[in-house]
Write a protein that holds these residues in place. Structure first.
Motif, PDB file in Angstrom:
ATOM      1  N   LYS A   2     -41.900  28.332  21.151  1.00 38.10           N
ATOM      2  CA  LYS A   2     -40.598  28.355  20.477  1.00 38.10           C
ATOM      3  C   LYS A   2     -40.719  27.823  19.064  1.00 38.10           C
ATOM      4  N   LYS A   3     -41.535  26.778  18.885  1.00 37.72           N
ATOM      5  CA  LYS A   3     -41.735  26.192  17.559  1.00 37.72           C
ATOM      6  C   LYS A   3     -42.445  27.184  16.638  1.00 37.72           C
ATOM      7  N   ALA A   4     -43.430  27.900  17.177  1.00 38.74           N
ATOM      8  CA  ALA A   4     -44.166  28.892  16.387  1.00 38.74           C
ATOM      9  C   ALA A   4     -43.246  30.015  15.924  1.00 38.74           C
ATOM     10  N   LEU A   5     -42.373  30.486  16.819  1.00 41.61           N
ATOM     11  CA  LEU A   5     -41.412  31.539  16.461  1.00 41.61           C
ATOM     12  C   LEU A   5     -40.444  31.053  15.384  1.00 41.61           C
ATOM     13  N   SER A   6     -40.050  29.801  15.479  1.00 45.09           N
ATOM     14  CA  SER A   6     -39.158  29.226  14.476  1.00 45.09           C
ATOM     15  C   SER A   6     -39.823  29.176  13.109  1.00 45.09           C
ATOM     16  N   ILE A   7     -41.105  28.814  13.085  1.00 41.67           N
ATOM     17  CA  ILE A   7     -41.865  28.759  11.828  1.00 41.67           C
ATOM     18  C   ILE A   7     -42.002  30.158  11.231  1.00 41.67           C
ATOM     19  N   ILE A   8     -42.311  31.139  12.077  1.00 39.81           N
ATOM     20  CA  ILE A   8     -42.450  32.523  11.616  1.00 39.81           C
ATOM     21  C   ILE A   8     -41.126  33.031  11.052  1.00 39.81           C
ATOM     22  N   LYS A   9     -40.029  32.733  11.756  1.00 40.30           N
ATOM     23  CA  LYS A   9     -38.699  33.172  11.320  1.00 40.30           C
ATOM     24  C   LYS A   9     -38.346  32.563   9.964  1.00 40.30           C
ATOM     25  N   THR A  10     -38.596  31.260   9.816  1.00 41.97           N
ATOM     26  CA  THR A  10     -38.306  30.571   8.561  1.00 41.97           C
ATOM     27  C   THR A  10     -39.146  31.137   7.422  1.00 41.97           C
ATOM     28  N   THR A  11     -40.415  31.414   7.710  1.00 38.72           N
ATOM     29  CA  THR A  11     -41.314  31.980   6.698  1.00 38.72           C
ATOM     30  C   THR A  11     -40.826  33.346   6.235  1.00 38.72           C
ATOM     31  N   LEU A  12     -40.403  34.183   7.184  1.00 40.15           N
ATOM     32  CA  LEU A  12     -39.896  35.520   6.839  1.00 40.15           C
ATOM     33  C   LEU A  12     -38.641  35.432   5.977  1.00 40.15           C
ATOM     34  N   VAL A  13     -37.757  34.499   6.326  1.00 37.46           N
ATOM     35  CA  VAL A  13     -36.524  34.326   5.539  1.00 37.46           C
ATOM     36  C   VAL A  13     -36.859  33.945   4.106  1.00 37.46           C
ATOM     37  N   TRP A  14     -37.778  33.004   3.945  1.00 33.74           N
ATOM     38  CA  TRP A  14     -38.140  32.576   2.593  1.00 33.74           C
ATOM     39  C   TRP A  14     -38.862  33.680   1.834  1.00 33.74           C
ATOM     40  N   LEU A  15     -39.629  34.494   2.525  1.00 33.74           N
ATOM     41  CA  LEU A  15     -40.285  35.633   1.865  1.00 33.74           C
ATOM     42  C   LEU A  15     -39.254  36.640   1.366  1.00 33.74           C
ATOM     43  N   ILE A  16     -38.213  36.873   2.170  1.00 30.43           N
ATOM     44  CA  ILE A  16     -37.149  37.797   1.754  1.00 30.43           C
ATOM     45  C   ILE A  16     -36.404  37.226   0.555  1.00 30.43           C
ATOM     46  N   VAL A  17     -36.125  35.917   0.589  1.00 33.32           N
ATOM     47  CA  VAL A  17     -35.454  35.267  -0.543  1.00 33.32           C
ATOM     48  C   VAL A  17     -36.305  35.406  -1.802  1.00 33.32           C
ATOM     49  N   LEU A  18     -37.599  35.124  -1.664  1.00 38.01           N
ATOM     50  CA  LEU A  18     -38.516  35.221  -2.807  1.00 38.01           C
ATOM     51  C   LEU A  18     -38.570  36.646  -3.337  1.00 38.01           C
ATOM     52  N   LEU A  19     -38.591  37.621  -2.422  1.00 36.59           N
ATOM     53  CA  LEU A  19     -38.624  39.030  -2.825  1.00 36.59           C
ATOM     54  C   LEU A  19     -37.365  39.399  -3.606  1.00 36.59           C
ATOM     55  N   ALA A  20     -36.202  39.019  -3.071  1.00 34.56           N
ATOM     56  CA  ALA A  20     -34.942  39.369  -3.722  1.00 34.56           C
ATOM     57  C   ALA A  20     -34.828  38.728  -5.103  1.00 34.56           C
ATOM     58  N   VAL A  21     -35.182  37.440  -5.192  1.00 32.63           N
ATOM     59  CA  VAL A  21     -35.108  36.741  -6.482  1.00 32.63           C
ATOM     60  C   VAL A  21     -36.091  37.345  -7.475  1.00 32.63           C
ATOM     61  N   SER A  22     -37.291  37.672  -6.986  1.00 30.18           N
ATOM     62  CA  SER A  22     -38.305  38.294  -7.856  1.00 30.18           C
ATOM     63  C   SER A  22     -37.818  39.634  -8.389  1.00 30.18           C
ATOM     64  N   MET A  23     -37.188  40.422  -7.516  1.00 24.63           N
ATOM     65  CA  MET A  23     -36.675  41.720  -7.950  1.00 24.63           C
ATOM     66  C   MET A  23     -35.595  41.561  -9.013  1.00 24.63           C
ATOM     67  N   MET A  24     -34.756  40.543  -8.866  1.00 25.75           N
ATOM     68  CA  MET A  24     -33.725  40.280  -9.867  1.00 25.75           C
ATOM     69  C   MET A  24     -34.354  39.904 -11.202  1.00 25.75           C
ATOM     70  N   ILE A  25     -35.361  39.034 -11.148  1.00 23.36           N
ATOM     71  CA  ILE A  25     -36.046  38.607 -12.376  1.00 23.36           C
ATOM     72  C   ILE A  25     -36.730  39.801 -13.035  1.00 23.36           C
ATOM     73  N   PHE A  26     -37.421  40.616 -12.222  1.00 27.28           N
ATOM     74  CA  PHE A  26     -38.109  41.795 -12.764  1.00 27.28           C
ATOM     75  C   PHE A  26     -37.125  42.763 -13.416  1.00 27.28           C
ATOM     76  N   THR A  27     -35.960  42.911 -12.782  1.00 23.00           N
ATOM     77  CA  THR A  27     -34.954  43.813 -13.335  1.00 23.00           C
ATOM     78  C   THR A  27     -34.465  43.326 -14.692  1.00 23.00           C
ATOM     79  N   VAL A  28     -34.186  42.025 -14.770  1.00 24.41           N
ATOM     80  CA  VAL A  28     -33.740  41.447 -16.045  1.00 24.41           C
ATOM     81  C   VAL A  28     -34.818  41.613 -17.109  1.00 24.41           C
TER      82      VAL A  28
END
Length: 234
Positions: A2-28
């Motif tokens: 359960k702890k491993a799944l939680s870590i994976i889930k958190t990592t994926l969320v932060w990767l999506i956040v990083l992707l979205a923010v990066s795309m915004m920066i690249f667009t600007v």
């Protein structure tokens, strides 16, 4: 697990956040920097190639090219330059072509005969020094196409809007689960408190019953005690 799944889930969320923010920066960056003749960083400019006029030898349409500001007098035959076109069909457009030879225009101003290597045809107008924007340095194939896509409505939805919506949806589900867990724990606490009160009421009722029995017993023995006392007095 359960702890491993939680870590994976958190990592994926932060990767999506990083992707979205990066795309915004690249667009600007792409909007404010690329294809802007008045913008440079440490003497370098970036342009997105829109044609295959140099595809035969150097770069294709959709490439992102890096151009360095230089003294036009230092340029030589074979160099690739970016310039403001004065040709009839492409007047005012930013073109990146190769220098075929150094020459002068009709007024005697120094300049260059340029051409695209794909057609090997000379450009209509001699490129004089004031119209030279810089010398080609390098390119990244396909990156220009990606940045052009980012500036479109589908690109915005795919690369920026969708990731942020996924994050918002995830956080909404997470909040709902936390709220449901809180309500469940609250109900459990209320049920436990209710059971405690019921248990106390039952205990009080039992004690009250015992007191009544004891009282009844005492009241039942009272006449005998009275007779015994009267006998002793006689």
């Amino acid at each position: 697990m359960k702890k491993a799944l939680s870590i994976i889930k958190t990592t994926l969320v932060w990767l999506i956040v990083l992707l979205a923010v990066s795309m915004m920066i690249f667009t600007v960056i792409s909007v404010t920097t690329f294809n802007r003749n008045d913008r440079s960083l440490f003497g370098f400019k970036m342009y997105i190639v829109n044609s295959d006029s140099m595809a035969a030898t150097d770069f294709n349409a959709g490439s992102l090219i890096l151009v360095k500001e230089v003294d036009s007098a230092t340029l030589k035959e074979g160099d690739i330059i970016t310039f403001m076109s004065q040709d009839t069909d492409s007047f005012g457009e930013t073109i990146t072509h190769k220098i075929r030879k150094i020459t002068v225009d009709a007024q005697g101003n120094p300049g260059f005969v340029t051409y695209g290597t794909t057609t090997n045809t000379d450009d209509e107008t001699i490129v004089t020094y004031p119209y030279v924007l810089g010398k080609y340095q390098s390119h990244i194939a396909g990156l220009g196409t990606f940045f052009n896509f980012l500036k479109t409505t589908p690109g915005y939805f795919v690369c920026i809007f969708t990731p942020f919506m996924l994050i918002i949806l995830y956080e909404g589900v997470k909040f709902f689960n936390l709220f449901r867990r809180y309500k469940k724990e609250q109900m459990e606490e209320m049920q436990a408190e209710k059971e405690k009160i019921e248990a106390e009421k039952a205990e009080n009722a039992r004690m009250l019953k015992e007191l009544r029995v004891l009282k009844a017993q005492l009241e039942g023995k009272s006449p005998e005690l009275s007779s015994s006392v009267q006998s002793e007095e006689k």
